[in-house]
Design a protein around this motif. Structure first.
Motif, mmCIF file in Angstrom:
data_model
loop_
_atom_site.group_PDB
_atom_site.id
_atom_site.type_symbol
_atom_site.label_atom_id
_atom_site.label_comp_id
_atom_site.label_asym_id
_atom_site.label_seq_id
_atom_site.Cartn_x
_atom_site.Cartn_y
_atom_site.Cartn_z
ATOM 1 N N ARG A 5 -3.614 6.756 -5.547
ATOM 2 C CA ARG A 5 -2.153 6.477 -5.311
ATOM 3 C C ARG A 5 -1.566 6.800 -6.636
ATOM 4 N NH1 ARG A 5 -2.353 0.463 -3.158
ATOM 5 N NH2 ARG A 5 -0.259 0.705 -3.625
ATOM 6 N N VAL A 18 3.359 4.194 -4.543
ATOM 7 C CA VAL A 18 2.573 5.260 -5.053
ATOM 8 C C VAL A 18 3.288 5.700 -6.912
ATOM 9 C CG1 VAL A 18 1.548 6.394 -3.224
ATOM 10 C CG2 VAL A 18 3.877 7.134 -4.125
ATOM 11 N N GLU A 48 0.933 -1.314 -0.213
ATOM 12 C CA GLU A 48 -0.064 0.043 -0.064
ATOM 13 C C GLU A 48 0.932 1.243 -0.041
ATOM 14 O OE1 GLU A 48 -2.512 -0.197 3.086
ATOM 15 O OE2 GLU A 48 -4.094 -1.945 2.420
ATOM 16 N N ASP A 49 2.068 1.102 0.376
ATOM 17 C CA ASP A 49 2.975 2.353 0.146
ATOM 18 C C ASP A 49 3.702 2.529 -0.989
ATOM 19 O OD1 ASP A 49 4.731 0.038 0.321
ATOM 20 O OD2 ASP A 49 6.253 1.270 1.064
ATOM 21 N N PHE A 67 6.299 6.948 2.037
ATOM 22 C CA PHE A 67 5.802 6.068 0.832
ATOM 23 C C PHE A 67 7.139 5.693 -0.056
ATOM 24 C CE2 PHE A 67 1.834 8.043 2.104
ATOM 25 C CZ PHE A 67 0.847 6.997 1.942
ATOM 26 N N HIS A 68 6.733 4.774 -0.892
ATOM 27 C CA HIS A 68 7.724 4.415 -2.062
ATOM 28 C C HIS A 68 7.358 5.016 -3.489
ATOM 29 C CE1 HIS A 68 11.389 2.065 -3.456
ATOM 30 N NE2 HIS A 68 10.873 2.718 -4.465
ATOM 31 N N LEU A 118 7.026 12.541 -1.090
ATOM 32 C CA LEU A 118 6.222 11.503 -0.669
ATOM 33 C C LEU A 118 7.023 10.527 0.076
ATOM 34 C CD1 LEU A 118 4.017 11.215 -3.944
ATOM 35 C CD2 LEU A 118 3.148 10.731 -1.783
#
Length: 622
Positions: free
Chosen positions: A346, A324, A321-322, A369-370, A364
């Motif tokens: 995302r 994007v 989920e991380d 996030f990645h 981000l």
């Protein structure tokens, strides 16, 4: 639609037009014949571009606008600059180059962008977005310094390109001057995809009935362009030549910064383009001139590198989920559309703003996030400082996915992805992968996204991904693809050049020469296992679809010296030059990168001869 014929000097002649050799002929056409002239040009564009491939939708949308420009302004005395340049086909027709459309974007033929080599009417060979206003600002200053105060400079820029930061830097300077720069905003509501963001909202306000805003009308909502110092004229129907001519003439006479807001429809006059919600047939291959569809495939459907990436990223996004994604107005061309459909919250399209895209990705990453930044290779170079100082300096886990790396073909010098490896190779902590096939693309993308200690990049070419090339074994991160038992020559390849190396190796082995072929998978950092393999062979040759200046060959040679490995190393790659347009196969052959040329280079190197008779530091090979 009326029929077209060719006039003298290969110029366009319609049923009611005298042959057009240059803009003076355009100005001589009676006003009552302009609509027929526009129809003739559209017929010509549809027939020619559908037959050769090229940018169709953007050019169909600017037919009347370009006619009006050449009737009001005196090119080349007045400079007309087309931002991005892919909508300059009509300009080429009106400046006497219609005959060249039979070989549009083919080797030796007409460029798909403005070209200083082709015509004095092309002031610059621009093909990257958002630059036209800066060119115009500089030309206006040059006119002033030389005393040419009666000359005008015109920049035609789309609403998509206007989202780029460089355009706003130029607006800031032009608006504060009193120089006669006319900015024609070609507002069709999209670049590849619909234009998004605050600018699009503002343009909608200007176009909405009842919201017409004059430059000095304080009773209306504020006009951004007027507040920046421009006289705002419009909105005007971009498909009404008479209205355009009138408003452009007004802009010319004002002799100060003016913005003309022309509202057009991308693909206008060609039903399939107008109905194509994806990109209005923005760029096409060879397609049917009636339906706009490609010819039916005769074999199994080909899978593009872009599609493989898009599906692979979606699989990773399902798991993490991380993850994007960010792109610069190229959601479909870069393969992000599947993820955008499933996870719209995302995926971020920031408009034609590569610098912002990269630093927004950095933000981000700082937020946990990645980000995966998907761009064409040629456009990443616009954000080199942001990659270096905003991402790498902070060791942020950002993955850059670079489509169209290496030789791209018909788009020419500005679109070959030749420089990404040279630039990224200098970035501290940057890991760069180049998959040889679709299976490796999936694997290397996962490895890149799993890397959290700093930035990474995955580069792949334009076109179809070939069959998978299985490794005999893997040592560390290096895949050994072929070995003959005799340690004569080590061919080091990565990415799409692996197939040529395998073919060359097979033929060299038949001649009694021992050849090993390895794929390092990760170009940087250089693996210790690659150094060990090089030390065991008598000759090392790197083969890459990238510039030799700063490529894998240079990096490996430096590491061999640093580790006192004395095995001679030679590199094959793209020269330090701007390569013209043509097919990918032909351009690679010109650069010495066919299987036969690899064999020839190996034989010369083993004999102690230069790889080419005129080898130099900037040549194909040394």
């Amino acid at each position: 639609m009326t029929e077209l014929s060719e006039g003298r000097s290969g110029a366009l002649a319609g049923a009611h037009l005298t042959p057009l050799v240059g803009p003076h002929d355009v100005r001589a056409v009676p006003a009552g014949q302009l609509a027929a002239m526009a129809r003739d040009i559209r017929t010509f564009l549809i027939e020619k571009v559908c037959g050769t491939g090229g940018h169709l939708g953007p050019n169909l949308g600017v037919v009347e606008l370009t006619i009006a420009l050449h009737r009001v302004f005196d090119s080349p005395r007045d400079a007309i600059i087309f931002d991005t340049g892919h909508q300059a086909y009509v300009h080429k027709i009106l400046t006497g180059r219609a005959a060249g459309f039979d070989h549009l974007r083919q080797a030796g033929g007409l460029s798909g962008y403005p070209s200083r080599e082709e015509s004095v009417h092309d002031w610059c060979a621009n093909s990257h977005a958002s630059a036209s206003l800066s060119y115009a600002d500089g030309l206006a200053k040059a006119n002033e310094l030389r005393g040419h105060r009666e000359r005008s400079v015109v920049a035609v820029i789309g609403d998509g390109a206007m989202t780029g930061g460089m355009a706003w830097e130029a607006l800031n300077n032009i608006g504060a001057s009193q120089r006669p720069v006319v900015v024609v905003l070609n507002d069709n509501g999209r670049s590849y995809a619909p234009t998004a963001g605050a600018l699009a909202d503002h343009l909608h306000t200007l176009k909405h009935p009842g919201a017409h805003i004059g430059a000095f009308d304080r009773t209306r909502p504020p006009n951004l362009f007027a507040q920046l110092g421009f006289v705002y004229l419009g909105p005007v129907d971009g498909h009404d030549t008479g209205a355009l001519q009138g408003i452009l003439d007004q802009a010319r006479l004002l002799r100060r910064p003016v913005l003309v807001h022309a509202v057009t429809v991308k693909g206008w006059g060609f039903g399939p383009a107008e109905k194509d919600e994806a990109d209005c047939l923005h760029a096409v291959g060879t397609v049917d001139a009636v339906t706009g569809r490609p010819a039916p495939a005769t074999g199994p459907p080909a899978v593009s590198w872009t599609n493989v990436f898009g599906q692979a990223l979606l699989e990773v996004a399902d798991e993490r989920e991380d993850v994007v994604a960010i792109t610069a107005s190229m959601l479909r061309p870069t393969g992000l559309y599947p993820m955008a459909v499933k996870y719209p919250e995302r995926v971020f399209d920031v408009g034609i703003a590569e610098q912002h895209a990269v630093t927004s990705a950095a933000g981000l990453a700082l937020g946990g996030f990645h980000p995966v930044v998907a761009l064409y290779s040629t456009f990443l170079t616009r954000a080199a400082d942001q990659v270096l100082m905003d991402v790498a300096l902070h060791r942020l886990p950002v993955t850059f996915v670079l489509d169209r790396a290496g030789i791209t073909g018909p788009d020419g010098a500005s679109h070959h992805g030749m420089w990404d490896l040279s630039l990224l190779g200098m970035v501290p902590g940057m890991r760069i992968a180049a998959p040889r096939d679709s299976g490796q693309l999936r694997s290397l993308l996962r490895e890149a996204i799993a890397h959290e200690a700093g930035p990474s990049a995955v580069r792949f070419p334009k076109g179809t991904a070939g069959p998978n090339i299985e490794a005999l074994r893997r040592t560390g991160s290096v895949d050994v693809l072929a070995e003959s038992g005799i340690l004569d020559v080590l061919l080091v390849s990565y990415g799409p050049m692996t197939q040529q190396c395998m073919e060359a190796a097979a033929q060299l082995v038949e001649q009694g020469i021992g050849v090993s072929v390895v794929d390092p998978r990760w170009v940087t950092p250089v693996a210790q296992e690659l150094l060990d393999l090089a030390a065991r062979h008598r000759l090392v040759m790197t083969v890459e679809d990238s510039s030799r200046s700063g490529g894998l060959g240079n990096a490996l040679a430096q590491h061999l010296r640093d580790h006192a490995v004395t095995t001679p190393l030679h590199s094959l790659g793209l020269p330090r030059a701007f390569l013209t347009h043509g097919t990918r196969k032909d351009l690679l052959t010109e650069a010495g990168l066919s299987a036969a040329q690899i064999i020839y280079a190996v034989l010369r190197a083993r004999a102690g001869k230069p790889l080419t008779p005129d080898s130099s530091t900037d040549g194909i090979a040394t």
